[in-house]
Scaffold this motif. Structure first.
Motif, PDB file in Angstrom:
ATOM      1  N   ASN A  28      50.750  41.885   2.107  1.00 54.14           N
ATOM      2  CA  ASN A  28      51.049  42.507   3.403  1.00 54.14           C
ATOM      3  C   ASN A  28      51.412  43.967   3.179  1.00 54.14           C
ATOM      4  N   ARG A  29      50.564  44.826   3.605  1.00 55.99           N
ATOM      5  CA  ARG A  29      50.804  46.254   3.466  1.00 55.99           C
ATOM      6  C   ARG A  29      51.073  46.838   4.843  1.00 55.99           C
ATOM      7  N   PRO A  30      51.983  47.780   4.942  1.00 58.33           N
ATOM      8  CA  PRO A  30      52.224  48.413   6.253  1.00 58.33           C
ATOM      9  C   PRO A  30      51.025  49.280   6.625  1.00 58.33           C
ATOM     10  N   GLU A  31      50.764  49.319   7.899  1.00 59.27           N
ATOM     11  CA  GLU A  31      49.671  50.168   8.374  1.00 59.27           C
ATOM     12  C   GLU A  31      50.098  51.620   8.294  1.00 59.27           C
ATOM     13  N   PRO A  32      49.187  52.490   7.872  1.00 56.58           N
ATOM     14  CA  PRO A  32      49.554  53.912   7.815  1.00 56.58           C
ATOM     15  C   PRO A  32      49.814  54.442   9.220  1.00 56.58           C
ATOM     16  N   GLU A  33      50.753  55.354   9.304  1.00 57.87           N
ATOM     17  CA  GLU A  33      51.082  55.939  10.602  1.00 57.87           C
ATOM     18  C   GLU A  33      49.977  56.904  11.013  1.00 57.87           C
ATOM     19  N   LYS A  34      49.602  56.815  12.274  1.00 52.69           N
ATOM     20  CA  LYS A  34      48.562  57.699  12.798  1.00 52.69           C
ATOM     21  C   LYS A  34      49.230  58.896  13.463  1.00 52.69           C
ATOM     22  N   PRO A  35      48.733  60.077  13.188  1.00 58.63           N
ATOM     23  CA  PRO A  35      49.316  61.244  13.865  1.00 58.63           C
ATOM     24  C   PRO A  35      48.975  61.200  15.351  1.00 58.63           C
ATOM     25  N   GLU A  36      49.928  61.566  16.172  1.00 61.02           N
ATOM     26  CA  GLU A  36      49.692  61.580  17.612  1.00 61.02           C
ATOM     27  C   GLU A  36      48.847  62.790  17.973  1.00 61.02           C
ATOM     28  N   GLU A  37      47.999  62.594  18.985  1.00 63.19           N
ATOM     29  CA  GLU A  37      47.180  63.711  19.449  1.00 63.19           C
ATOM     30  C   GLU A  37      48.050  64.665  20.246  1.00 63.19           C
ATOM     31  N   SER A  38      47.684  65.901  20.232  1.00 60.28           N
ATOM     32  CA  SER A  38      48.432  66.864  21.025  1.00 60.28           C
ATOM     33  C   SER A  38      48.141  66.649  22.504  1.00 60.28           C
ATOM     34  N   ILE A  39      49.054  67.080  23.335  1.00 57.39           N
ATOM     35  CA  ILE A  39      48.886  66.916  24.782  1.00 57.39           C
ATOM     36  C   ILE A  39      47.667  67.703  25.247  1.00 57.39           C
ATOM     37  N   GLY A  40      47.449  68.870  24.687  1.00 56.99           N
ATOM     38  CA  GLY A  40      46.302  69.679  25.075  1.00 56.99           C
ATOM     39  C   GLY A  40      44.982  68.995  24.792  1.00 56.99           C
ATOM     40  N   ARG A  41      44.912  68.297  23.668  1.00 52.95           N
ATOM     41  CA  ARG A  41      43.674  67.604  23.304  1.00 52.95           C
ATOM     42  C   ARG A  41      43.420  66.438  24.261  1.00 52.95           C
ATOM     43  N   ARG A  42      44.490  65.683  24.601  1.00 50.82           N
ATOM     44  CA  ARG A  42      44.326  64.575  25.550  1.00 50.82           C
ATOM     45  C   ARG A  42      43.917  65.105  26.916  1.00 50.82           C
ATOM     46  N   TYR A  43      44.518  66.224  27.336  1.00 55.12           N
ATOM     47  CA  TYR A  43      44.179  66.816  28.626  1.00 55.12           C
ATOM     48  C   TYR A  43      42.726  67.272  28.636  1.00 55.12           C
ATOM     49  N   ALA A  44      42.273  67.862  27.535  1.00 56.53           N
ATOM     50  CA  ALA A  44      40.898  68.347  27.464  1.00 56.53           C
ATOM     51  C   ALA A  44      39.916  67.190  27.575  1.00 56.53           C
ATOM     52  N   LYS A  45      40.223  66.056  26.927  1.00 60.27           N
ATOM     53  CA  LYS A  45      39.336  64.895  27.027  1.00 60.27           C
ATOM     54  C   LYS A  45      39.291  64.369  28.445  1.00 60.27           C
ATOM     55  N   ALA A  46      40.450  64.276  29.098  1.00 58.63           N
ATOM     56  CA  ALA A  46      40.502  63.769  30.470  1.00 58.63           C
ATOM     57  C   ALA A  46      39.774  64.713  31.414  1.00 58.63           C
ATOM     58  N   ALA A  47      39.993  66.004  31.271  1.00 59.58           N
ATOM     59  CA  ALA A  47      39.338  66.979  32.139  1.00 59.58           C
ATOM     60  C   ALA A  47      37.837  66.992  31.894  1.00 59.58           C
ATOM     61  N   GLY A  48      37.429  66.848  30.650  1.00 63.29           N
ATOM     62  CA  GLY A  48      36.001  66.838  30.335  1.00 63.29           C
ATOM     63  C   GLY A  48      35.290  65.675  30.986  1.00 63.29           C
ATOM     64  N   SER A  49      35.898  64.506  30.932  1.00 61.32           N
ATOM     65  CA  SER A  49      35.249  63.346  31.557  1.00 61.32           C
ATOM     66  C   SER A  49      35.258  63.464  33.072  1.00 61.32           C
ATOM     67  N   GLU A  50      36.332  64.037  33.618  1.00 66.43           N
ATOM     68  CA  GLU A  50      36.383  64.217  35.068  1.00 66.43           C
ATOM     69  C   GLU A  50      35.306  65.187  35.536  1.00 66.43           C
ATOM     70  N   PHE A  51      35.124  66.277  34.826  1.00 70.07           N
ATOM     71  CA  PHE A  51      34.145  67.259  35.238  1.00 70.07           C
ATOM     72  C   PHE A  51      32.718  66.821  34.913  1.00 70.07           C
ATOM     73  N   ALA A  52      32.534  65.987  33.912  1.00 71.46           N
ATOM     74  CA  ALA A  52      31.209  65.433  33.638  1.00 71.46           C
ATOM     75  C   ALA A  52      30.792  64.515  34.779  1.00 71.46           C
ATOM     76  N   SER A  53      31.749  63.806  35.351  1.00 65.85           N
ATOM     77  CA  SER A  53      31.421  62.925  36.470  1.00 65.85           C
ATOM     78  C   SER A  53      30.991  63.718  37.696  1.00 65.85           C
ATOM     79  N   LEU A  54      31.446  64.959  37.815  1.00 63.35           N
ATOM     80  CA  LEU A  54      30.999  65.801  38.934  1.00 63.35           C
ATOM     81  C   LEU A  54      29.497  66.052  38.850  1.00 63.35           C
ATOM     82  N   GLY A  55      29.016  66.367  37.671  1.00 63.16           N
ATOM     83  CA  GLY A  55      27.586  66.612  37.490  1.00 63.16           C
ATOM     84  C   GLY A  55      26.760  65.363  37.718  1.00 63.16           C
ATOM     85  N   ILE A  56      27.265  64.235  37.250  1.00 63.80           N
ATOM     86  CA  ILE A  56      26.548  62.975  37.452  1.00 63.80           C
ATOM     87  C   ILE A  56      26.478  62.641  38.938  1.00 63.80           C
ATOM     88  N   ALA A  57      27.589  62.818  39.644  1.00 63.52           N
ATOM     89  CA  ALA A  57      27.608  62.522  41.084  1.00 63.52           C
ATOM     90  C   ALA A  57      26.648  63.431  41.843  1.00 63.52           C
TER      91      ALA A  57
END
Length: 104
Positions: free
Chosen positions: A10-39
């Motif tokens: 039993n080995r402990p799982e390595p800790e994953k670094p948390e993503e920055s808030i800016g990176r999460r926001y960029a992903k969310a905004a990118g998908s939101e704006f991609a849906s505008l073009g699709i619509a």
């Protein structure tokens, strides 16, 4: 973090670094704006296909296809404008709340 006993598989799982808030926001905004073009593309395509069907039924060659394309584009622009205005309002409201939280 608790260490495993010697010889244990039993080995402990390595800790994953948390993503920055800016990176999460960029992903969310990118998908939101991609849906505008699709619509917008779907609105144009569906109204153009409907116009083509109507042209075939009535024998009015490119009239309703052109009308469908322009109506789809106008509807897509209207939808895009509304979604972007709502996004701007949400982000402006979040900035105002963030500023008031800092002052308190």
């Amino acid at each position: 973090m608790r260490q495993p006993s010697p010889g244990s598989t039993n080995r402990p799982e390595p800790e994953k670094p948390e993503e920055s808030i800016g990176r999460r926001y960029a992903k969310a905004a990118g998908s939101e704006f991609a849906s505008l073009g699709i619509a917008m593309g779907l609105a144009i395509a569906l109204l153009a296909v409907g116009g083509n069907w109507l042209d075939n039924r009535l024998g009015t060659a490119p009239l309703f296809v052109l009308f469908g394309v322009f109506a789809g584009f106008a509807g897509g622009c209207y939808s895009m404008f509304g979604r972007l205005a709502a996004h701007r309002e949400r982000t402006t409201g979040a900035d105002v709340n963030r500023d008031t939280d800092r002052r308190a």
